[in-house]
Design a protein around this motif. Structure first.
Motif, PDB file in Angstrom:
ATOM      1  N   ASP A 199      15.819 -36.888   7.611  1.00 28.02           N
ATOM      2  CA  ASP A 199      15.592 -36.056   6.435  1.00 28.02           C
ATOM      3  C   ASP A 199      15.128 -36.909   5.253  1.00 28.02           C
ATOM      4  OD1 ASP A 199      15.655 -33.526   5.096  1.00 28.02           O
ATOM      5  OD2 ASP A 199      17.493 -34.171   4.092  1.00 28.02           O
ATOM      6  N   ALA A 200      15.762 -38.068   5.077  1.00 28.24           N
ATOM      7  CA  ALA A 200      15.401 -38.950   3.966  1.00 28.24           C
ATOM      8  C   ALA A 200      13.980 -39.495   4.139  1.00 28.24           C
ATOM      9  CB  ALA A 200      16.399 -40.098   3.876  1.00 28.24           C
ATOM     10  N   THR A 207      11.436 -36.770   3.376  1.00 31.06           N
ATOM     11  CA  THR A 207      11.357 -36.535   1.941  1.00 31.06           C
ATOM     12  C   THR A 207      10.544 -37.632   1.267  1.00 31.06           C
ATOM     13  OG1 THR A 207      13.500 -35.407   1.936  1.00 31.06           O
ATOM     14  CG2 THR A 207      12.699 -36.241  -0.176  1.00 31.06           C
ATOM     15  N   PHE A 208      10.773 -38.852   1.662  1.00 30.44           N
ATOM     16  CA  PHE A 208      10.098 -40.011   1.075  1.00 30.44           C
ATOM     17  C   PHE A 208       8.613 -40.059   1.450  1.00 30.44           C
ATOM     18  CE2 PHE A 208       9.052 -44.621   1.820  1.00 30.44           C
ATOM     19  CZ  PHE A 208       8.825 -44.943   0.488  1.00 30.44           C
ATOM     20  N   GLN A 247      20.473 -37.524   8.969  1.00 26.78           N
ATOM     21  CA  GLN A 247      20.367 -37.848   7.540  1.00 26.78           C
ATOM     22  C   GLN A 247      19.190 -38.774   7.267  1.00 26.78           C
ATOM     23  OE1 GLN A 247      24.259 -39.447   6.739  1.00 26.78           O
ATOM     24  NE2 GLN A 247      25.275 -37.481   7.151  1.00 26.78           N
ATOM     25  N   TYR A 248      18.991 -39.752   8.140  1.00 29.40           N
ATOM     26  CA  TYR A 248      17.885 -40.689   7.948  1.00 29.40           C
ATOM     27  C   TYR A 248      16.536 -39.987   8.136  1.00 29.40           C
ATOM     28  CZ  TYR A 248      14.946 -44.822   8.359  1.00 29.40           C
ATOM     29  OH  TYR A 248      13.952 -45.757   8.178  1.00 29.40           O
TER      30      TYR A 248
END
Length: 392
Positions: free
Chosen positions: A337-338, A341-342, A334-335
């Motif tokens: 992916d975040a 994206t950022f 999850q991290y």
């Protein structure tokens, strides 16, 4: 056209049972405060030694780190070339003096031992350097037989300094990867191409005190005492660790010579396997913590190295039915992916993962069925002809 690859990053989650992989000066488990909680830690120096030891076996090319290079050469001269012990010791001391590295004379029973020198700095050289230095001594045996003993660092050696220091500058694969600090010899330093983070648990850990005793067999046989022959205690912990390292492909190419892409790829492959498969050996006989990683995530990047340690700044919570490993895998994915994206994923040339989990983790890129396939895919992307893999 894709930009050239610059960094090859490896992330690992590994669950380790009751163990003490790395101790401090009081034999306590090493720890770190992160996210307001206490985690178990394994220092980068500790795990790098395990990696380096494994890597040297893989590439069949060992290196030697020692303050006693002269003594090591003297031992070879005595045991393999039949030199008298006193002459071999003198040769070793003259080699130390010729290196330009300051040293101290060894003391034994409060007596200073002439020719027994301990350098003030560790030298880090290929194992082959020992024989090469012995060859230099052999070339100048006649001068050594007439020479005085070395009694202090300022004593002049009869051996040629240029030949000795040239050997101390030699490198092999391990040195080109991990680097070398040797300020006392000009141009002997090597910038490391590998960065390794301290491993830490993804969650809080408690340090367990293990009390132990050893039975005295003779006392036990005579049945005249119920006491033990020895008592003591040791510290241990357990948990799921996040591990991270990166290879600077340009630095590795510079160390090897930019044209030697084949050797760069070979060393990168050996490092990845050694980092993933190695385990520090402390307390191995009493804990046997011989696990494998639960998950491996590899990225090939054109922009900058990126650690995902911040994924665990908020400690992972134990699952309702127990365990931290599954939650750690989810949190990492999850991290990642975040972050992508950022920050944007234009600098990522490849992202992939493999592991024991039946669950998919798309945030980590494409899943590969096996470790070998994941490593091969990463190396192909890192050393693709379009970007030369290790070019700036």
């Amino acid at each position: 056209m894709k930009p050239p690859a610059r960094f090859l990053c490896v992330h690992a989650l590994q669950t380790v049972p009751f163990a003490n992989l790395n101790r401090d000066d009081t034999n306590s488990v090493k720890t770190v405060q992160y996210g307001g909680v206490l985690r178990t830690r394994v220092s980068s120096q500790c795990w790098k030694r395990a990696v380096r030891t494994d890597l040297q076996q893989r590439i069949a090319d060992s290196a030697l780190r020692t303050r006693r290079i002269g003594e090591r050469v003297a031992c070879l001269l005595t045991k393999e070339r039949d030199w008298p012990e006193d002459l071999a010791a003198r040769a070793g001391a003259h080699l130390a003096a010729a290196s330009g590295i300051k040293f101290e004379l060894e003391e034994k029973d409060k007596q200073v031992q002439a020719n027994k020198v301990i350098g003030n700095a560790l030298v880090y050289v290929p194992q082959t350097a020992v024989a090469e230095l012995a060859d230099v001594a052999a070339e100048h045996r006649a001068e050594l037989e007439k020479a005085k003993d070395i009694k202090k660092s300022s004593d002049k050696s009869v051996l040629p300094k240029d030949k000795v220091t040239a050997i101390l500058r030699t490198r092999n694969g391990a040195i080109n990867l991990f680097g070398r600090m040797l300020a006392e010899v000009d141009d002997a330093g090597v910038d490391g191409a590998v960065q390794v983070a301290h491993a830490m648990t993804t969650h809080p850990t408690d340090i367990e005190i293990d009390y132990f005793s050893a039975v005295d067999d003779v006392t036990d046989d005579w049945n005249d005492s119920t006491g033990s022959g020895h008592m003591g205690h040791a510290e241990f912990s357990a948990g799921t660790f996040y591990r991270y390292a990166t290879i600077d492909l340009k630095e590795l190419a510079d160390n090897l010579g930019a044209a030697d892409a084949a050797s760069a790829r070979e060393l990168a492959e050996a490092f990845l396997h050694s980092f993933i498969r190695s385990l520090p050996q402390a307390k191995k006989n009493s804990t046997a913590p011989n696990t494998v990683p639960d998950l491996i995530h590899l990225t090939v990047r054109a922009d900058r190295p990126l650690s995902l340690a911040a994924a665990f700044e908020k400690p992972v919570r134990m699952a309702a039915d127990g365990g931290y490993a599954a939650a750690s895998r989810d949190t990492l994915a999850q991290y990642a992916d975040a972050v992508n994206t950022f920050m944007g994923d234009d600098g990522i040339l490849l992202a992939g993962w493999t592991g024991l989990d039946a669950k998919d983790h798309p945030g980590l890129g494409d899943r590969r069925p096996s470790l070998n396939q994941l490593v091969t895919a990463a190396l192909t992307a890192a050393f693709a002809p379009s970007g030369s893999g290790a070019a700036a």
